[in-house]
Design an enzyme around this catalytic site. Structure first.
Site, PDB file in Angstrom:
ATOM      1  N   GLN A  12      10.778   0.342   0.569  1.00 48.60           N
ATOM      2  CA  GLN A  12       9.506   0.513   1.284  1.00 48.60           C
ATOM      3  C   GLN A  12       8.827  -0.833   1.527  1.00 48.60           C
ATOM      4  O   GLN A  12       7.608  -0.964   1.405  1.00 48.60           O
ATOM      5  CB  GLN A  12       8.570   1.463   0.533  1.00 48.60           C
ATOM      6  CG  GLN A  12       8.853   2.916   0.874  1.00 48.60           C
ATOM      7  CD  GLN A  12       7.675   3.827   0.594  1.00 48.60           C
ATOM      8  OE1 GLN A  12       6.647   3.430   0.060  1.00 48.60           O
ATOM      9  NE2 GLN A  12       7.822   5.083   0.958  1.00 48.60           N
ATOM     10  N   TYR A  58       7.360  -8.084   7.026  1.00 48.62           N
ATOM     11  CA  TYR A  58       8.593  -8.388   6.284  1.00 48.62           C
ATOM     12  C   TYR A  58       8.710  -9.903   6.089  1.00 48.62           C
ATOM     13  O   TYR A  58       8.339 -10.689   6.966  1.00 48.62           O
ATOM     14  CB  TYR A  58       9.785  -7.865   7.074  1.00 48.62           C
ATOM     15  CG  TYR A  58      11.089  -7.808   6.316  1.00 48.62           C
ATOM     16  CD1 TYR A  58      11.407  -6.700   5.534  1.00 48.62           C
ATOM     17  CD2 TYR A  58      12.019  -8.839   6.396  1.00 48.62           C
ATOM     18  CE1 TYR A  58      12.621  -6.628   4.852  1.00 48.62           C
ATOM     19  CE2 TYR A  58      13.235  -8.769   5.727  1.00 48.62           C
ATOM     20  CZ  TYR A  58      13.527  -7.659   4.953  1.00 48.62           C
ATOM     21  OH  TYR A  58      14.726  -7.589   4.288  1.00 48.62           O
ATOM     22  N   VAL A  59       9.220 -10.321   4.937  1.00 49.88           N
ATOM     23  CA  VAL A  59       9.423 -11.744   4.645  1.00 49.88           C
ATOM     24  C   VAL A  59      10.931 -12.031   4.618  1.00 49.88           C
ATOM     25  O   VAL A  59      11.654 -11.465   3.784  1.00 49.88           O
ATOM     26  CB  VAL A  59       8.780 -12.141   3.305  1.00 49.88           C
ATOM     27  CG1 VAL A  59       9.080 -13.602   2.987  1.00 49.88           C
ATOM     28  CG2 VAL A  59       7.275 -11.901   3.342  1.00 49.88           C
ATOM     29  N   GLY A  72       0.799  -1.225   0.000  1.00 48.20           N
ATOM     30  CA  GLY A  72       0.000   0.000   0.000  1.00 48.20           C
ATOM     31  C   GLY A  72       0.825   1.265   0.000  1.00 48.20           C
ATOM     32  O   GLY A  72       0.409   2.287  -0.555  1.00 48.20           O
ATOM     33  N   MET A  73       1.994   1.252   0.629  1.00 53.61           N
ATOM     34  CA  MET A  73       2.877   2.407   0.627  1.00 53.61           C
ATOM     35  C   MET A  73       3.871   2.328  -0.525  1.00 53.61           C
ATOM     36  O   MET A  73       3.999   3.228  -1.349  1.00 53.61           O
ATOM     37  CB  MET A  73       3.633   2.489   1.961  1.00 53.61           C
ATOM     38  CG  MET A  73       2.728   2.663   3.173  1.00 53.61           C
ATOM     39  SD  MET A  73       1.952   4.277   3.248  1.00 53.61           S
ATOM     40  CE  MET A  73       3.327   5.249   3.838  1.00 53.61           C
ATOM     41  N   CYS A  90      -2.461  16.429  -2.926  1.00 51.81           N
ATOM     42  CA  CYS A  90      -1.398  17.343  -3.362  1.00 51.81           C
ATOM     43  C   CYS A  90      -0.819  18.009  -2.118  1.00 51.81           C
ATOM     44  O   CYS A  90      -1.472  18.093  -1.080  1.00 51.81           O
ATOM     45  CB  CYS A  90      -1.906  18.386  -4.361  1.00 51.81           C
ATOM     46  SG  CYS A  90      -3.005  19.631  -3.683  1.00 51.81           S
TER      47      CYS A  90
END
Length: 529
Positions: free
Chosen positions: A230, A240-241, A143-144, A379
């Site tokens: 990211q 995290y994997v 998503g990020m 924005c």
């Protein structure tokens, strides 16, 4: 509901919006209670939400927020992942991330302009203003991180994005954030070199694990111009994997042995960061993108000096914007009509005709950003600008130019809403990186100013124990009440960014305060006024 739209959320069936485990509600029972309460809430009532569960409704007054939210907050002595997970397992809390648990996530676009602005500033500082012919290596397309490939190509560069989950790669291709995908490193590198030579702006998603791919690239002598990351490293268990595991093997180890999984994640982060440092030593511009990867690497055995040998993105590129109260201002069209966003885009350009960087962003966003859920836009606007935009939107609703109200919010990653020593408040001029008063004051002043809902969170972006942050949302419905709220909230909220950075001693923030009438009592006394 928009946060959990299948086109918006990463795992809506689990109430997870983004960021590994960032949720919109604690469980489905709590979700149903939230929705039921919102539908019956009086205009003089306020609902209280404790880590994703609605716990009370009180009579307040019409100008008060309708919802007040607190997510993931722990007493500092107990503010660590181990305690949090025990409490989460007991059903007592949830991880709200930033805009997941405050209900103003708008899909990957929400971080896109910030990523675009960061890379634009990187290009200005290091590459003559453009990333054309330059290669950015990064990882994470969630998503990020999913904003990264489009932000690179918007700056005319080449992006090589490593992602361990094929579903995320496919999603970014589907939404046009990512141009190409491959499972073959050789093919990916061939595409990269062709684009580097031709100056073509292209983004490539490579299926793989960053802790394996980046060391391989270093070993091959691959030349990168920019390197960042990211992945969801802020959550070493849920996000995290580790290297050497398939997704299925990772899921099994995560369930069977959480401690071993976390240790393996930290070990992989150490390898991952060491490769990034080697790229820096070879001449690349390397920066941390605020996911606490460096801290995880240190826990995995990398020395502190080596883990932190490259800077975070805020001190490197963003802080001058924060000094002007600039940050990620976002809005969504409740009509569901993309034309309402097109009209607001034009209105913003008309309001600020001389801001060419803003115009370029809005033009490219209109052409290249696929909406997820409700049509929305983001924005970066600063102190004075946000209030003007909000009041203009409200007038457009009042006159019928827009077909329904506009919801206005922002990322928690903003000028005056966060204390995060490894991200937004890293390397503050006065050493105040860890001072946590500022997000609390931000939430309090937005409550007093009449935002429609206000939230305070712990841990978003970088993980439990590492940050406090606040969010706000205000609705432009065309009424005089909304106009008053918008003027107050959209002045005080970015004003906190000016105040926070002026207090830390940044000259530009002090200049902005003097130029735009932001009162700083400590200076008024000193000057005798």
């Amino acid at each position: 509901m928009n946060n959990l739209d299948p086109d918006v959320a990463e795992r809506p069936e689990d109430l997870v919006v983004y960021g590994g485990t960032g949720k919109a509600a604690r469980n489905w029972e709590a979700y149903d209670a939230i929705v039921r309460t919102l539908r019956t809430l009086g205009d003089d009532e306020t609902m209280l939400v404790q880590s994703g569960k609605p716990v009370g409704v009180f009579r307040t007054h019409p100008a008060a927020p309708r919802v007040l939210i607190s997510n993931s907050m722990l007493v500092p002595k107990w503010a660590d992942w181990e305690t949090f997970r025990e409490l989460e397992h007991a059903g007592l809390t949830m991880y709200g991330q930033m805009t997941a648990g405050s209900w103003i996530y708008i899909g990957t676009q929400g971080i896109l302009q910030g990523t675009y602005e960061t890379l634009a500033e990187c290009a200005t500082q290091h590459f003559g203003g453009s990333l054309r012919g330059r290669v950015t290596v990064t990882a994470g397309l969630g998503g990020m991180g999913g904003a990264q490939p489009l932000a690179v190509t918007m700056n005319d560069g080449v992006a090589l994005c490593v992602e361990v989950d094929p579903v995320r790669i496919e999603r970014r291709v589907k939404t046009r954030y990512l141009d190409r995908e491959t499972t073959d490193l050789e093919e990916a590198l061939r595409w990269v070199e062709e684009a580097r030579s031709s100056g073509e702006a292209v983004s490539i998603g490579l299926l793989g694990n960053a802790a394996e791919v980046l060391p391989e690239l270093v070993g091959r002598g691959f030349r990168a111009d920019v390197v960042t990351d990211q992945t969801s490293a802020h959550d070493p268990l849920g996000g995290y994997v580790p290297a050497g595991l398939s997704l299925e093997e990772a899921a099994r180890l995560r369930s069977e042995s959480p401690d071993r999984y976390t240790a393996r994640s930290h070990e992989s982060m150490a390898v991952h960061v060491d490769a990034m440092v080697q790229f820096q030593e070879a001449g690349a511009v390397v920066f941390d993108y605020g996911n606490n990867l460096r801290a995880g690497a240190e826990q995995g055995g990398l020395s502190h000096d080596r883990a932190y040998s490259y800077p975070g993105f805020v001190p490197a590129f963003v802080r001058p914007l924060f000094c002007e109260g600039k940050g990620p201002f976002r809005w969504a069209a409740l009509s569901g009509d993309p034309e309402d966003i097109a009209k607001t885009d034009r209105a913003v350009m008309d309001l600020f005709p001389s801001d060419e960087r803003l115009h370029r962003w809005l033009r490219m966003a209109a052409e290249r950003v696929a909406f997820q859920g409700l049509p929305a836009r983001i924005c970066w606007l600063g102190y004075g600008e946000r209030a003007r935009a909000g009041l203009e939107f409200n007038e457009m609703v009042r006159t019928g130019e827009l077909s329904a109200p506009i919801v206005i919010g922002r990322d928690h990653l903003d000028a005056g809403s966060v204390a995060s020593p490894y991200r937004e408040t890293e390397s503050m001029k006065d050493g105040s990186d860890a001072i946590g008063d500022w997000p609390i004051l931000n939430a309090l002043v937005n409550t007093a100013a009449g935002a429609h809902w206000v939230s305070v969170h712990h841990g978003g972006g970088v993980g439990i124990g590492y940050s406090l942050h606040a969010g706000m949302v205000v609705v432009a419905d065309g009424s005089w009440d909304a106009a008053a709220r918008l003027e107050r909230v959209l002045t005080s909220d970015p004003g906190m960014g000016v105040v926070r950075h002026a207090d830390a001693g940044y000259d530009r923030a002090i200049e902005v305060a003097e130029e735009r009438g932001v009162r700083l009592p400590w200076r008024e006394g000193a000057s005798g006024t």
